[in-house]
Design an enzyme around this catalytic site. Structure first.
Site, PDB file in Angstrom:
ATOM      1  CG  HIS A 254      -2.017   1.007   0.962  1.00 26.74           C
ATOM      2  ND1 HIS A 254      -1.901   2.436   1.275  1.00 26.74           N
ATOM      3  CD2 HIS A 254      -3.279   0.958   0.887  1.00 26.74           C
ATOM      4  CE1 HIS A 254      -2.884   2.939   1.134  1.00 26.74           C
ATOM      5  NE2 HIS A 254      -3.699   2.250   0.575  1.00 26.74           N
TER       6      HIS A 254
ATOM      7  CD  GLU B 131      -5.491   1.525  -3.214  1.00 23.35           C
ATOM      8  OE1 GLU B 131      -6.968   1.423  -2.676  1.00 23.35           O
ATOM      9  OE2 GLU B 131      -4.752   1.740  -2.196  1.00 23.35           O
TER      10      GLU B 131
HETATM   11  P1  PGA Z   1      -9.920   5.554   0.092  1.00 24.21           P
HETATM   12  O1  PGA Z   1      -8.810   4.589   0.273  1.00 24.21           O
HETATM   13  O2  PGA Z   1     -11.192   4.788  -0.362  1.00 24.21           O
HETATM   14  O3  PGA Z   1     -10.187   6.185   1.536  1.00 24.21           O
HETATM   15  O4  PGA Z   1      -9.511   6.471  -0.800  1.00 24.21           O
HETATM   16  C1  PGA Z   1      -8.436   3.526  -0.413  1.00 24.21           C
HETATM   17  C2  PGA Z   1      -7.059   2.812  -0.007  1.00 24.21           C
HETATM   18  O5  PGA Z   1      -6.204   3.390   0.312  1.00 24.21           O
HETATM   19  O6  PGA Z   1      -6.917   1.547  -0.100  1.00 24.21           O
END
Ligand code: PGA
Length: 225
Positions: A100, A149
């Protein structure tokens, strides 16, 4: 209807008491509408301190939710004070989230650390969801699901466009040969349909929208292509 993976990421949130409350609220909704899980795999990535509560609660309530950790040690069992090894986690979780952007940024995790973590998780029989910010980033061998992401979309309320997210997910599939690629970054119960409706997106990874049981339940219901 394609099979979707819906993975909530609680990040550094929720006490044991709050975890119990979330489970209670979610199970009440589940009881009222028992078809919510059809065609969907639901995973909850929770903090270490909530895992036991979540594991026991989910088993007791017979909820079709898989439990995941948000981190795993790059080392085996041994003299690594404060680390949680994959061997310790395997009794509690089926999944672990690795790579992440928040861990890369705040904890300085390198590609080598992340590849070691993937290797340890797989050796313990734990499935891996691996996050990348774009299609160029390395994906170590052994990863089961990739989550695209973009860093600028995380927690900002500004999600990627479904079209671009679809194009990036397709590129990741092409490059890695991994069949399941999902999108994360400001996904809500309102915009989830536009993402999962895209042919190259196999699910979503909401953070903020997974914290409230009602919002997360609604998001799951809205997730159909
Ligand atoms: P968010 O986070 O949906 O609050 O933007 C997603 C993540 O970081 O996995």
């Amino acid at each position: 209807m394609k099979h979707l993976t819906i993975a909530g990421n609680w990040k550094s949130n929720k006490t044991i008491r709050e975890t119990e409350e979330w489970l209670k609220a979610f199970s009440q909704l589940s009881f009222q509408n028992s078809h919510w899980a059809t065609g969907r795999s639901v995973i909850l990535f929770a903090p270490f301190t909530a895992l036991m509560t979540l594991r026991n609660g989910i088993d007791k309530l017979a909820l079709p939710i898989a439990v995941g950790a948000q981190n795993v040690s790059a080392f085996d069992d041994g003299a690594y004070t404060g680390e949680i090894s994959s061997n310790m986690l395997k009794e509690l979780v089926a999944w672990v989230l690795i790579g992440h952007s928040e861990r890369r940024r705040y904890m300085g995790e390198s590609d080598k650390d992340l590849a070691d973590k993937v290797m340890r998780a797989k050796a313990a029989g734990i499935s891996v969801m691996y996050c990348v910010a774009d299609a160029q980033m390395q994906v170590p061998p052994g990863v089961d699901i990739v989550a695209y992401e973009p860093v600028w979309a995380i927690g900002t309320g500004k999600s990627d466009t479904p079209e671009n997210a679809n194009a990036v997910c397709m590129k990741i599939k092409e490059k890695t040969g991994i069949a399941a690629v999902i999108y994360g970054g400001s996904v809500t119960e309102k915009n989830v349909g536009s993402f999962v409706g895209m042919p190259g997106i196999d699910g979503i990874l909401p953070g903020g929208a997974s914290l409230n049981a009602g919002t997360f339940f609604q998001l799951i219901l809205e997730a159909s292509d």
